[in-house]
Design a protein around this motif. Structure first.
Motif, PDB file in Angstrom:
ATOM      1  N   UNK B  27      34.718  34.415  29.615  1.00  0.00           N
ATOM      2  CA  UNK B  27      35.511  34.758  30.376  1.00  0.00           C
ATOM      3  C   UNK B  27      35.048  36.003  30.269  1.00  0.00           C
ATOM      4  N   UNK B  28      34.856  36.216  31.589  1.00  0.00           N
ATOM      5  CA  UNK B  28      33.845  37.831  31.602  1.00  0.00           C
ATOM      6  C   UNK B  28      35.166  38.924  31.917  1.00  0.00           C
ATOM      7  N   UNK B  29      35.559  40.249  30.969  1.00  0.00           N
ATOM      8  CA  UNK B  29      36.622  41.040  31.678  1.00  0.00           C
ATOM      9  C   UNK B  29      35.783  41.835  32.364  1.00  0.00           C
ATOM     10  N   UNK B  30      35.715  42.941  33.128  1.00  0.00           N
ATOM     11  CA  UNK B  30      35.133  43.766  33.357  1.00  0.00           C
ATOM     12  C   UNK B  30      36.017  44.967  33.746  1.00  0.00           C
ATOM     13  N   UNK B  31      35.753  46.020  34.139  1.00  0.00           N
ATOM     14  CA  UNK B  31      36.622  47.444  33.896  1.00  0.00           C
ATOM     15  C   UNK B  31      35.461  48.530  34.384  1.00  0.00           C
ATOM     16  N   UNK B  32      35.716  48.691  35.258  1.00  0.00           N
ATOM     17  CA  UNK B  32      34.889  50.174  35.815  1.00  0.00           C
ATOM     18  C   UNK B  32      35.401  50.983  36.679  1.00  0.00           C
ATOM     19  N   UNK B  33      35.336  52.818  36.274  1.00  0.00           N
ATOM     20  CA  UNK B  33      35.763  53.619  37.017  1.00  0.00           C
ATOM     21  C   UNK B  33      36.194  53.149  38.512  1.00  0.00           C
ATOM     22  N   UNK B  56      34.631  42.792  19.400  1.00  0.00           N
ATOM     23  CA  UNK B  56      34.569  42.421  20.613  1.00  0.00           C
ATOM     24  C   UNK B  56      32.883  42.801  21.427  1.00  0.00           C
ATOM     25  N   UNK B  57      32.107  41.950  21.201  1.00  0.00           N
ATOM     26  CA  UNK B  57      31.029  42.090  22.239  1.00  0.00           C
ATOM     27  C   UNK B  57      31.251  42.769  23.501  1.00  0.00           C
ATOM     28  N   UNK B  70      33.319  49.244  30.924  1.00  0.00           N
ATOM     29  CA  UNK B  70      32.148  47.851  29.964  1.00  0.00           C
ATOM     30  C   UNK B  70      31.888  46.520  30.987  1.00  0.00           C
ATOM     31  N   UNK B  71      31.813  46.148  30.311  1.00  0.00           N
ATOM     32  CA  UNK B  71      31.511  44.065  30.511  1.00  0.00           C
ATOM     33  C   UNK B  71      31.783  44.005  28.930  1.00  0.00           C
ATOM     34  N   UNK B  72      32.736  42.448  29.514  1.00  0.00           N
ATOM     35  CA  UNK B  72      32.532  41.427  27.954  1.00  0.00           C
ATOM     36  C   UNK B  72      31.327  40.805  27.788  1.00  0.00           C
ATOM     37  N   UNK B  73      30.333  40.602  26.612  1.00  0.00           N
ATOM     38  CA  UNK B  73      29.491  39.738  26.211  1.00  0.00           C
ATOM     39  C   UNK B  73      29.866  38.236  25.959  1.00  0.00           C
ATOM     40  N   UNK B  78      31.984  35.803  18.937  1.00  0.00           N
ATOM     41  CA  UNK B  78      33.249  36.245  19.103  1.00  0.00           C
ATOM     42  C   UNK B  78      34.537  36.876  19.605  1.00  0.00           C
ATOM     43  N   UNK B  79      33.956  37.430  21.074  1.00  0.00           N
ATOM     44  CA  UNK B  79      34.974  37.540  22.661  1.00  0.00           C
ATOM     45  C   UNK B  79      34.242  35.856  23.124  1.00  0.00           C
ATOM     46  N   UNK B  80      33.453  35.726  23.772  1.00  0.00           N
ATOM     47  CA  UNK B  80      33.043  35.429  24.393  1.00  0.00           C
ATOM     48  C   UNK B  80      33.303  35.787  25.886  1.00  0.00           C
ATOM     49  N   UNK B  81      33.104  37.353  26.214  1.00  0.00           N
ATOM     50  CA  UNK B  81      33.200  37.765  27.365  1.00  0.00           C
ATOM     51  C   UNK B  81      34.207  38.508  27.676  1.00  0.00           C
ATOM     52  N   UNK B  82      35.717  37.765  26.493  1.00  0.00           N
ATOM     53  CA  UNK B  82      36.718  38.917  26.788  1.00  0.00           C
ATOM     54  C   UNK B  82      37.054  40.436  26.196  1.00  0.00           C
TER      55      UNK B  82
END
Ligand code: SF4
Lengths: 152, 818
Positions: B27-33, B56-57, B70-73, B78-82
């Protein structure tokens, strides 16, 4: 009084003294927190030993009174040195107790006194742990206290 | 599928349920300004989180030379995108307007700007003077759990072999020292036996004093996803607070503070009584079982119930859960490590796994956790009170081997006594024998116990204090020289999380002003001091992160934490890799001890161990006699009452801890708006019963006091056990008028005004969980509420009595699931 009674009594005096000295050191070195807390914990062992020795017939009289309070020493403004002195005194007191536990254990074997042997083999290891602790503490702080002089 | 989620209000985001033994979906979490979308990002630069120990990568979004999100990898193990809330929002602090951008030096009592040359010469001058006057024992280094591996290793080399001092420790002492010590006591060597992947396979997960929902939020997401999937695990929670973990648990035990050993001994008693013991495993891989069996023989649940104040029946249920587990994963954190008899208790959890044979198989593991993100690296590199590469300071061959790696004489490396631990360094400074203290990346003026004392020590004229940080922290304000450091995103390096996964974090942007990477600062110092090896060449031969990493690999070769199979190139692009990684294991190692115990033989072990009650050192001969073949060591411990117990004047037990939204002393998270707004100020938690008895209510301003000091905060009434108070430890003074400590106008705010100076004699970790305290009303609420989140363990008992914590539009995060 036979030799075993004499040793029991001497050891009871020694355990009482060690307990008192541990508590005194804990109080004197309040700002050396490990000493303060561990010494207090270890005093409880000696108190228990003294109680059990009393039950084993080591008499009640005066045993705890001779608290020499080592290290109530002149050098109040070098707490490190004072601590080393106190730890050394504690160590020697524990060594003395250890020797007496050993004598008792030997005598217990010779007389096949199971109860006394049990008492010695339960208590003596804790005396050895007290010695190891004082020894470890001395080893750890001596290099700093003796080799690095504090700023005025 | 894309969803937008308020990740302050819903910190763990949406569920991606999965079944036991299946891989965890990404699950890829992304937060941008604000105003930035993925298309406007010029560069995505690989990194991992340094705001907790998950590792968390993530990728850093760069726009016009600035960090914009940032965006999860998704590929990372470790985090599979979270990402957790701190990962998502914390980066904004990098761009704060109050970053330090030039060195400062104290002149006439005030800190004024100066050049790098002036600052570094001052430090080098003072070092040389002290070396000449009173020798290496007058210099001490106190570092962080937030620098990179390359930086710790360089610091360890220059401190141990350059200066030749015994005084180097990390603030990981507050965090992870007990984890390391417990592993050493049981397995002869540090190193996490288990893996985060064990969450995928366990049928039972036991969390001991570990509020994982707030300390490692992404691994909590993993547990939540398992709970929502097929064949979910059963949870055991040991925690005096009503944490999210407690709410999901099959059994929740909320013991009195300081009684972990009693509780664990009762659990072991039950498991042995019901013979749920793996006798084959015991015989093949352990020594010491008989001693344990006799120690816990009398420790019945009824006995422990009296000490711990939990029902005996509940203890029996917990033992049943542990005893019938087929794959048991246990995790441990500060509720054990910062409490009374810390190492003794943590070792009992290892014992539980040893007697049940629950090690080295998928789902059967122990995670003796870290809170600090790079704590593992201080341990490996020897920046925490160990020698580099898990070498044994009592073993002359190990010291000689290290001397060979560094090309120095063995005597150069102090090993006459164990490396000095942090609190003892402060004691030496208090007594005047340590006269220079170089503090990098940490803030003892808020994080150590008994702050009035710490401030007094740091404020002494005779102590020369160097502070190296991003901001003018409470500690930096007391320093003689302040060095502006670059941080995550502004420098390159590697770091290792709690399950041995090594990640690379690349530089994404330039640091502000003249700020420099910590590595550059240490290298500059080494050059100015002109440290030499025994051939007359430079002691420190590397010049940048990658060459420092290569140097570390040589030091780690053949050791348990072998990094020789890793390179920057191998870490770039893919996922994190778990050490040991060498020729034999080129893709890394997911679990240690799959095949018996590997590093406990007398010639190999990292330590000969200590007495669990006194901390007295065992020597080589005793170790050899008791464990000649190098098996795992089962070590028993008797329960001992805590050193400070409530009385008439101080009727409560007081514990401190973390909230989900902040890290450490809040230097970064307090400067990220969403995180700051979620938990902007200190609060005090009390149970409904205690509040009722004292006539107190939500939002009342109260004072918590102990023999050391006091603090003020607003009251939050929760489901915490009666008789216990909780205060979060993050809050200091930099964002108050007072600056560095309380004054006439600003009352105490930091939890550590009140905590006791006492530490576990084995791990030397300070005890933040067992003070006795009084609670008094200062002022009625008058409509105010406690600034505590409602989403976490600090949720109010009366639902709806305070507004729910939410972040609003500025906290919306995209979650992309397949
Ligand atoms: S704040 Fe967290 S990370 Fe830092 S020392 Fe404490 S537990 Fe460890």
């Amino acid at each position: 009084m036979n030799g075993i009674d004499l040793t029991l009594r001497t050891l009871r005096g020694g355990e009482c003294r060690l307990a008192a000295e541990l508590l005194a050191a804990a109080d004197r070195h309040r700002a050396d927190h490990e000493v303060r807390h561990v010494a207090t914990d270890l005093a409880h062992w000696s108190q228990e030993h003294a109680r059990r020795l009393a039950e084993a017939g080591a008499g009640q009289e005066q045993a705890g009174e001779d608290t020499r309070a080592p290290g109530l020493a002149p050098d109040e403004d070098n707490p490190g040195l004072l601590l080393l002195r106190d730890l050394s005194a504690l160590h020697l007191a524990a060594v003395e107790n250890s020797l007496h536990w050993e004598m008792l254990a030997q005598a217990a074997q010779a007389t096949r006194d199971e109860a006394l042997l049990a008492l010695a083999s339960e208590c003596h290891p804790r005396t050895l742990r007290q010695m190891r602790w004082t020894n470890t503490m001395i080893k750890n702080i001596a290099p700093q206290v003796l080799a690095v002089s504090p700023a005025g | 599928m894309d969803a937008s989620v308020d990740r302050i209000a819903r910190p763990w985001g949406s569920r991606t349920p999965y079944d036991r033994h299946e891989p965890w979906p990404s699950r890829v979490d992304t937060f941008l300004a604000d105003g930035i979308d993925a298309d406007s990002v010029t560069d995505w630069v690989q990194a991992a989180s340094i705001l907790h120990s998950d590792g968390d990568a993530m990728d850093i979004a760069v726009v016009d030379g600035r960090i914009a999100g940032v965006r999860g990898r998704a590929v990372d193990r470790v985090n599979r995108g979270r990402l957790g809330p701190k990962d998502l929002f914390g980066w904004q602090a990098n761009a704060s307007s109050d970053r330090l951008t030039r060195p400062l030096i104290r002149r006439d009592g005030r800190l004024v700007e100066c050049s790098w040359d002036t600052a570094m010469e001052r430090i080098a001058d003072r070092s040389r003077e002290l070396l000449a006057e009173s020798g290496p024992g007058s210099l001490g280094f106190y570092t962080s759990g937030q620098l990179y591996l390359e930086e710790y290793y360089t610091l360890a080399v220059l401190a141990r072999a350059g200066i030749g001092t015994n005084h180097l420790d990390g603030n990981t002492r507050l965090c992870t020292a007990t984890a390391a010590e417990a592993l050493k006591e049981s397995f002869g060597c540090d190193g996490q036996p288990g893996s985060y992947d064990d969450v995928d396979h366990a049928d039972t997960i036991a969390l001991f004093g570990h509020n994982i929902a707030e300390t490692q939020p992404v691994q909590w997401m993993r547990i939540l996803d398992r709970l929502a999937g097929g064949d979910p695990p059963r949870l055991l929670c040991v925690d005096p607070r009503p944490t999210r973990v407690a709410r999901e648990a099959a059994v929740h035990l909320a013991p009195r503070g300081g009684t972990n050993v009693a509780l664990l001994n009762a659990l072991l008693h039950e498991i042995i009584r019901t013979d749920r013991v793996d006798h084959d495993y015991l015989a093949a891989h352990t020594v010491g079982f008989d001693e344990l069996a006799s120690e816990v023989a009398e420790c019945t649940p009824a006995w422990a119930a009296g000490i711990c104040d939990v029902p005996a029946a509940r203890i029996e249920e917990a033992a049943e859960l542990l005893g019938t587990a087929d794959r048991l994963l246990s995790t441990v954190l500060q509720g054990v490590y910062q409490s009374h008899q810390a190492t003794a208790a943590a070792v009992q959890i290892n014992n539980l796994h040893l007697i049940r044979g629950m090690l080295g198989r998928p789902g059967a593991g122990v995670l003796q956790m870290n809170g600090q993100p790079t704590a593992q690296n201080t341990r490996e590199c020897g920046a925490n009170g160990d020698l580099p590469g898990f070498r044994n300071w009592q073993n002359d061959d190990h010291v000689a081997d290290l001397a060979r790696v560094w090309n120095v004489e063995p005597e150069t490396i102090p090993h006459f006594a164990p490396p000095t631990h942090a609190l003892q360094m402060f004691r030496y400074a208090e007594q005047g024998s340590i006269r220079m203290l170089w503090i990098s990346g940490t803030n003892p003026a808020v994080s150590l116990p008994e702050l009035a004392r710490v401030r007094a020590i740091l404020g002494q004229d005779r102590l020369f204090v160097v502070a190296q940080d991003l901001f003018l922290t409470e500690t930096a304000q007391l320093a003689d020289v302040v060095l502006p450091a670059a941080t995550w995103g502004e420098k390159t390096g590697t770091f290792t999380n709690a399950d041995r996964t090594v990640h690379l974090a690349d530089k994404a942007v330039e640091p502000p002003g003249e700020a420099r990477p910590d590595l550059a600062i240490f290298l500059d110092y080494a050059a100015r001091m002109d440290f030499r090896d025994k051939a007359g060449g430079p002691l420190v031969t590397w010049h940048d992160p990658e060459s420092a990493f290569e140097a570390w690999k040589r030091c780690s070769a053949g050791r348990p934490c072998d990094y020789t199979g890793l390179t920057y190139a191998k870490l770039r692009g893919g996922s994190g890799i778990q050490w040991p990684c060498d020729d034999g294991a080129p893709d890394g190692t997911d679990r240690l001890y799959t095949d018996g115990i590997s590093w406990a033989r007398p010639d190999d072990c990292e330590t000969y161990g200590k007495d669990l009650r006194t901390g007295a050192a065992t020597d080589a001969d005793e170790y050899r006699a008791s464990n000649p073949e190098g098996k795992a060591m089962i070590k028993a411990a008797a329960y001992l009452p805590p050193h400070e117990e409530p009385d008439d004047r101080y009727p409560f037990q007081l514990t401190t801890g973390r909230t989900l939204y902040h890290f450490h002393t809040r230097t970064k998270t307090g400067r990220a708006p969403q995180l700051n707004d979620a938990a902007p100020d200190v609060w005090v938690e009390v149970s409904a019963a205690d509040a009722g008895a004292l006539g107190l209510d939500e939002g009342d301003l109260v004072e918590v006091s102990t023999p050391r000091g006091s603090l003020r905060g607003r009251l939050r009434v929760t489901g915490i056990r009666t008789g216990l108070l909780f205060v979060p430890f993050h809050y200091g003074y930099w964002d108050t008028k007072a600056g560095s400590g309380p004054d006439g106008e600003v009352p105490g705010r930091a939890a550590n005004e009140t905590t006791v100076t006492d530490w576990d004699p084995v791990s030397k970790q300070p005890l933040f969980k067992t003070a006795a305290a009084a609670l008094h009303l200062v002022e009625r609420a008058h409509g105010e509420i406690a600034p505590a989140p409602t989403t976490t363990a600090s949720a109010p008992t009366r639902h709806g009595s305070v507004p729910d914590t939410a972040g609003g539009p500025s906290a919306h995060v995209t979650e992309d699931t397949e």
